[in-house]
Design a protein around this motif. Structure first.
Motif, PDB file in Angstrom:
ATOM      1  N   ASP A 156       0.831  -1.207   0.000  1.00  0.00           N
ATOM      2  CA  ASP A 156       0.000   0.000   0.000  1.00  0.00           C
ATOM      3  C   ASP A 156       0.867   1.258   0.000  1.00  0.00           C
ATOM      4  O   ASP A 156       0.562   2.235  -0.709  1.00  0.00           O
ATOM      5  CB  ASP A 156      -0.918   0.006   1.222  1.00  0.00           C
ATOM      6  CG  ASP A 156      -2.029  -1.033   1.125  1.00  0.00           C
ATOM      7  OD1 ASP A 156      -2.341  -1.457   0.003  1.00  0.00           O
ATOM      8  OD2 ASP A 156      -2.552  -1.435   2.190  1.00  0.00           O
ATOM      9  N   ARG A 239      -1.076  -2.347  -6.458  1.00  0.00           N
ATOM     10  CA  ARG A 239      -2.412  -2.426  -5.869  1.00  0.00           C
ATOM     11  C   ARG A 239      -2.998  -3.834  -5.999  1.00  0.00           C
ATOM     12  O   ARG A 239      -3.584  -4.376  -5.057  1.00  0.00           O
ATOM     13  CB  ARG A 239      -3.341  -1.397  -6.529  1.00  0.00           C
ATOM     14  CG  ARG A 239      -4.688  -1.273  -5.840  1.00  0.00           C
ATOM     15  CD  ARG A 239      -5.504  -0.168  -6.498  1.00  0.00           C
ATOM     16  NE  ARG A 239      -4.860   1.130  -6.341  1.00  0.00           N
ATOM     17  CZ  ARG A 239      -4.942   1.870  -5.248  1.00  0.00           C
ATOM     18  NH1 ARG A 239      -5.637   1.430  -4.203  1.00  0.00           N
ATOM     19  NH2 ARG A 239      -4.342   3.039  -5.189  1.00  0.00           N
ATOM     20  N   ALA A 242      -1.261  -6.125  -3.569  1.00  0.00           N
ATOM     21  CA  ALA A 242      -1.735  -5.920  -2.188  1.00  0.00           C
ATOM     22  C   ALA A 242      -3.086  -6.586  -1.972  1.00  0.00           C
ATOM     23  O   ALA A 242      -3.311  -7.246  -0.943  1.00  0.00           O
ATOM     24  CB  ALA A 242      -1.811  -4.416  -1.883  1.00  0.00           C
TER      25      ALA A 242
END
Length: 294
Positions: A156, A239, A242
């Motif tokens: 993040d 992203r 994650a």
């Protein structure tokens, strides 16, 4: 008079032997060079007490062992992040000291309970030699668990840094500066050091993969290298990685929750059920005994 002379000779011989042992130990300790631990990790409290003895065994015994015996401990220490705590030869010295300590405790314990078994002594010595390896394996599992847990958080940070306009090195720098303290933070710091020293992103990330050898980290590094080769943006890659890591954590939690009832079967059958039956049947058995049925 003769017995007194014999006792004096025996006492003198014992004192001479003890003095020789102490003198030899002092001489051997003086030969051990001083150790500079300024750039090494601090020693745990228990290990700090044994450290002079470990260095003595390391210098006089373990450093004379062939290099092929040190490859396995060196790899385990590197993956566990303990290579800055002790060297492979010091770890082997810890195994030898632990073996001698467990053997000595077993001899004293068996003498107290008047038990004599060469097999039991060998088992105690073997357990003492293996115990540091068990501790090292447990440290490796704990380190890997902490890194897997912190990976989505650092992804993040990397996502926010890249989407804010920073390059890879700048995003890693922000993640290291603001991320939680854990082994993964140190690994990203090493990546940042490699990038600043002139290595490419792919080379720095591959070196990180070789240091940790965790499937989740390997997947993240492969995705980043592939995105770099294809010219894709790193923000969506970070992203998606994650999100995938968090999904894997939830799936692992669900798996462990489903395995819990199965793992409880043996304790229930072996410990809880017998005690429950004993508590329930004891009053009935007492009534039968009082009525003369037995």
């Amino acid at each position: 008079m003769g017995q007194l002379a014999v006792a004096m000779l025996v006492g003198l011989a014992f004192v001479s032997f003890a003095a020789a042992v102490i003198y030899s130990a002092v001489r051997l300790k003086e030969e051990v060079p001083d150790e500079d631990r300024e750039y090494l990790d601090p020693l745990p409290k228990g290990l700090r007490l044994l450290w002079p003895l470990l260095r003595l065994v390391d210098y006089h015994v373990c450093q004379r062992l062939p290099q092929r015996l040190l490859a396995g401990p060196a790899e385990s220490l590197r993956l566990s992040g303990l290579l800055y705590l002790m060297s492979p030869t010091q770890f082997l010295a810890l195994c030898l000291v632990s073996m001698a300590g467990f053997l000595g405790l077993a001899i004293v314990a068996f003498h107290v309970i008047d038990f004599d078994s060469a097999l039991a002594l060998a088992a105690a010595a073997g357990f003492g030699f293996i115990y540091p390896r068990v501790w090292l394996k447990d440290s490796l599992k704990k380190r890997q668990k902490l890194m897997v847990k912190a990976l989505p958080v650092y992804l993040d940070f990397l996502t926010m840094g890249v989407e804010a306009g920073l390059n890879m090195a700048g995003a890693i720098g922000q993640a290291v500066a603001k991320g939680p303290s854990c082994p993964l933070k140190n690994e990203f710091a090493f990546v940042l050091r490699d990038l600043r020293s002139g290595l490419t992103r792919a080379e720095a990330l591959r070196r990180m993969d070789e240091r940790v050898r965790i499937a989740q980290v390997t997947s993240f590094i492969s995705a980043v290298i592939q995105a770099e080769r294809m010219g894709a943006s790193l923000g969506p890659t970070f992203r998606s990685q994650a999100d995938q890591r968090r999904t894997e954590r939830f799936q692992l939690a669900e798996k462990l929750a489903m395995e819990a009832p199965v793992k409880l079967i043996f304790p229930l059958v072996a410990f809880i059920f017998p005690v429950t039956f004993l508590v329930l049947m004891f009053p009935i058995a007492v009534k039968f005994m009082q009525s003369g049925a037995f």
